[in-house]
Design an enzyme around this catalytic site. Structure first.
Site, PDB file in Angstrom:
ATOM      1  N   LYS A  89       7.168 -56.454  54.219  1.00 54.07           N
ATOM      2  CA  LYS A  89       6.184 -56.495  53.131  1.00 54.07           C
ATOM      3  C   LYS A  89       6.837 -56.325  51.759  1.00 54.07           C
ATOM      4  CE  LYS A  89       2.897 -54.171  56.231  1.00 54.07           C
ATOM      5  NZ  LYS A  89       2.143 -52.909  56.445  1.00 54.07           N
TER       6      LYS A  89
ATOM      7  N   ARG B 226      -5.843 -45.526  63.250  1.00 61.57           N
ATOM      8  CA  ARG B 226      -6.292 -46.707  62.498  1.00 61.57           C
ATOM      9  C   ARG B 226      -7.416 -47.445  63.218  1.00 61.57           C
ATOM     10  NH1 ARG B 226      -2.700 -48.540  58.696  1.00 61.57           N
ATOM     11  NH2 ARG B 226      -4.568 -49.568  57.924  1.00 61.57           N
TER      12      ARG B 226
ATOM     13  N   PRO C 179      -1.733 -55.571  51.753  1.00 61.47           N
ATOM     14  CA  PRO C 179      -1.092 -56.876  51.971  1.00 61.47           C
ATOM     15  C   PRO C 179      -0.058 -56.768  53.089  1.00 61.47           C
ATOM     16  CG  PRO C 179      -1.032 -56.254  49.650  1.00 61.47           C
ATOM     17  CD  PRO C 179      -1.491 -55.062  50.411  1.00 61.47           C
ATOM     18  N   GLU C 180      -0.095 -57.713  54.024  1.00 62.19           N
ATOM     19  CA  GLU C 180       0.856 -57.743  55.141  1.00 62.19           C
ATOM     20  C   GLU C 180       1.748 -58.977  54.972  1.00 62.19           C
ATOM     21  OE1 GLU C 180      -1.057 -57.073  58.963  1.00 62.19           O
ATOM     22  OE2 GLU C 180      -2.782 -56.159  57.990  1.00 62.19           O
TER      23      GLU C 180
END
Ligand code: ZN
Length: 282
Positions: free
Chosen positions: A51, A272, A2-3
């Protein structure tokens, strides 16, 4: 993970539904003595930085929740029932949506004084739940970079100007700027037409200004769509958000670019997976 938009969506929903409620009982999968401190305490405000979720209590303490990789918060009603196969006790809900697998990994269940429960579902168990004093919460926030929704364009440009690091890992570095992760970093740089491997110091103030504008635009758009449920994130109702149906480049490797029609490429930047259009992003 979740961002910012997913955490903001969660916070906005909770603010509508649990303000002024008190905790009457807290169940934790692994015993957590910290939770004894907040029984009987009332929720007075819920804030977000990056976050992180900060649930302010009338005692001055703060229940801090970081969803980390796979956590999400749910609001509903659960009861203990017996698993037919293992014979062990587990949490079950009458609500169909809560029976979806992603909503079934309950690690904490916070019982509120209106017979509802706030629960943390977290398949991979990385989420963090702690009780902070005000000072501890302030110290935590001090170690993080500014929140992109709370800073102005000049401040953002000055922050990035002259930095030697590549722009995409920099956008995602929580000590530098707090809230952006892997999905939105790819989306923002596509909109800004900047190659994710460019170093920040190779960008002019105008370029960085564009990154700022599109950071806010993409974040706001995703909040409107209630966040991205590509992975484990769900709304507090247990349902999916909508941003995953509006990806510009993320998860669109080999599909045509929405601007030029050439193939979107997947590469690895700073360890990433990163999606970009080699024709549009320079
Ligand atoms: Zn393109």
């Amino acid at each position: 993970m979740p961002e910012l938009p997913e955490v903001e969506t969660t916070v906005l929903s909770l603010k509508r539904k649990v303000l002024n409620r008190a905790f009457v009982f807290i169940w934790a999968e692994r015993p957590d003595k910290d939770m004894d401190k907040i029984i009987g305490k009332k929720i007075t405000d819920i804030k977000r930085h990056g976050k992180g979720i900060f649930v302010h209590l009338n005692s001055g303490e703060i229940l801090f929740i970081h969803l980390k990789m796979t956590g999400h918060l749910l609001l509903g009603e659960w009861e203990h029932c017996k698993n037919n196969q293992t014979g062990e006790k587990e949490w079950c809900s009458q609500e169909e949506v809560m029976q979806e697998k992603k909503n079934g990994f309950l690690r904490y269940v916070f019982f509120l004084d209106n017979k509802k429960q706030l629960a943390l579902s977290d398949p991979r168990k990385f989420a963090r739940v702690s009780v902070f004093t005000k000072e501890e919460a302030d110290d935590y926030v001090k170690k993080l970079g500014p929140d992109p929704l709370l800073i102005g364009k000049e401040e953002f440009i000055n922050l990035f100007s002259g930095k030697k690091k590549m722009i995409k890992p920099l956008l995602m570095d929580q000590q530098f700027l707090s809230g952006i992760g892997n999905i939105y970093a790819s989306e923002i740089l596509f909109k800004a037409k900047i190659d994710p491997e460019r170093t920040a110091n190779s960008l002019g103030r105008k370029d960085i200004g564009r990154v700022y504008e599109f950071t806010r635009e993409i974040i706001q758009k995703s909040i409107k769509l209630k966040g991205d449920s590509t992975s484990d994130y769900r709304l507090v109702t247990g349902k999916k958000g909508g941003y995953q149906d509006h990806h510009l480049v993320y998860n669109r490797g080999n599909l045509p670019c929405l601007i030029c029609g050439k193939k979107i490429k997947r590469t690895v930047v700073g360890g990433r997976g990163t999606y970009y259009c080699p024709a549009c992003q320079k």
